[in-house]
Design a protein around this motif. Structure first.
Motif: not given
Lengths: 278, 278
Positions: A112, B225, B229, B233, B275
């Motif tokens: 990612r 997930g 992406v 973050e 996630h």
């Protein structure tokens, strides 16, 4: 009009139903002087033979598509990608074109990390740039539309492409400006000016944006004039940035591929004059 | 984990196979406290009845989707769009949510003028912003992925959305930050900071990016997930920008819609914790 047509270049993919001899013959008959070629059909025909064919037809090869796919993490994959790109440079030199278009590659499986992928492209170009220069070939990083960011090209904007290209001399690394990929981007005109100021607009390509997009979003590039892109506006931006070179029309379009290739070639040239002229 | 789940909001579209009573019941059973609603199913059920249903279930309505489609040139169309947006504000107020998400609209038929379309959005918001404020509702311009620029939303980046929003007070107009639309954009983190500094992050939505994209590119948003992406973050960016509100998961996905809605709801909450947590 004739003068504009002298800048027109037909990208081979637009009429991929034509064999290389059919394409060169059709260009000669239509007064088309420039072609952009793709590695796979050129390799199938033979690189030397293709070079002779286009040379004998009096055609200029404006670009070779494509090198790139430089985002691998695995050392073996990375080495193979670099070697393949050196072969692409060799082929470009044999064909007599000064420009190799680069599609940089997507995210490696399971990754990612866009930033890391973009850094690996820059690392690879540090090796490929000097090799290309020695062979008289410039590398042209093509930002692809953001819808390709994960699986095809992590370089999505001209700004990103220039951030990478500017690590290198312009005679080694520049950019491809393709309307299909950047037409939505209000910062692109300023980035075109940035690229032009530094001599980094290595090729300018046209395709129109039409919807609905097909499954997989690869083969829905619209014929010039059929979509949302103002071709004159974008031609104006690159010209204001000092670009006076050939203008390629590169369409991937199942509907166009299903038609007679010579008819599509004539239509594409006419649409080019109609929508990019004046 | 419990604390994170308290910020989780299930956007109704993710489990559109559930009726509104089924959705509210399933949320109550799963400890889910927040829902994002859509106008069409709410209207079908009745706006007042829907408001009572979610209130009685103890649910918070985090957003109403969606207003917008403000790019018409035709005066009659434009007047109808403004009126429809006032109704959307009324509905949001009735449902007790403070946020109406706006999908701004694409190019009018035959137009290639992105700049003009963006200007008409700003003009429309000058009328709608004060109306929304009077009703306790904030408008949240959602930049949609550039692949929707022609037919759905000419606002493609957070920078463009903020350029429009900043004509108005933040209590009237802000932005929607949705990972699906901006994950490819290396300038988005700085734009999130810009939005946060001004109190303009009105909602934060998650969806993952998976390929291949389906025909029409509408219903391929990936389960959290499953794609490219990095949710942590992006959650980090909005939190660093001061956003502490609910986090909606909004998926349009034919494969998820074909499954049992309660199972998808449970899976989505679990994926969110896995996630976006930690």
């Amino acid at each position: 009009m004739t003068d504009l047509l002298s800048r027109f270049s037909i990208n081979q993919m637009t009429v991929k139903q034509l064999s290389l001899p059919e394409l060169t013959a059709a260009c000669a008959e239509s007064g088309i002087r420039n072609v952009g070629l793709w590695r796979e059909p050129v390799q199938s025909y033979g690189v030397e033979a293709a070079a002779k064919l286009v040379r004998d037809a009096g055609l200029t090869v404006t670009t070779l598509c494509r090198g790139g796919f430089l985002t691998a993490i695995d050392p073996g994959e990375r080495a193979r990608a670099l070697e393949d790109n050196r072969r692409a440079v060799d082929e470009a030199a044999t064909l007599g074109t000064d420009t190799l278009v680069l599609v940089s590659g997507g995210l490696p499986a399971g990754s990612r990390d866009l930033r890391g992928a973009r850094e690996r492209i820059a690392d690879a170009l540090a090796e490929l740039g000097p090799y290309a220069e020695e062979h008289g070939v410039r590398l042209a990083i093509e930002p692809l539309h953001p819808m390709y960011a994960s699986d095809r090209c992590v370089v999505s904007t001209l700004a990103q492409a220039l951030d990478i290209a500017e690590h290198f001399p312009a005679r080694q690394v520049g950019v491809t400006v393709d309307t299909y990929h950047i037409w939505w981007d209000d910062t692109a005109p300023a980035q075109i000016a940035r690229a032009g100021a530094d001599g980094r607009i290595h090729t300018f390509q046209l395709a129109d944006w039409t919807t609905p997009l097909p499954e997989g979003v690869l083969n829905g590039r619209g014929q010039i004039g059929d979509g949302a892109v103002d071709m004159r506006e974008w031609k104006g931006y690159v010209e204001a940035a000092g670009y006076t070179g050939p203008i390629e029309v590169e369409l991937f379009n199942d509907a166009l591929w299903a038609r007679d290739g010579r008819e599509v070639l004539a239509e594409t040239a006419a649409r080019f004059v109609e929508h990019a002229g004046g």
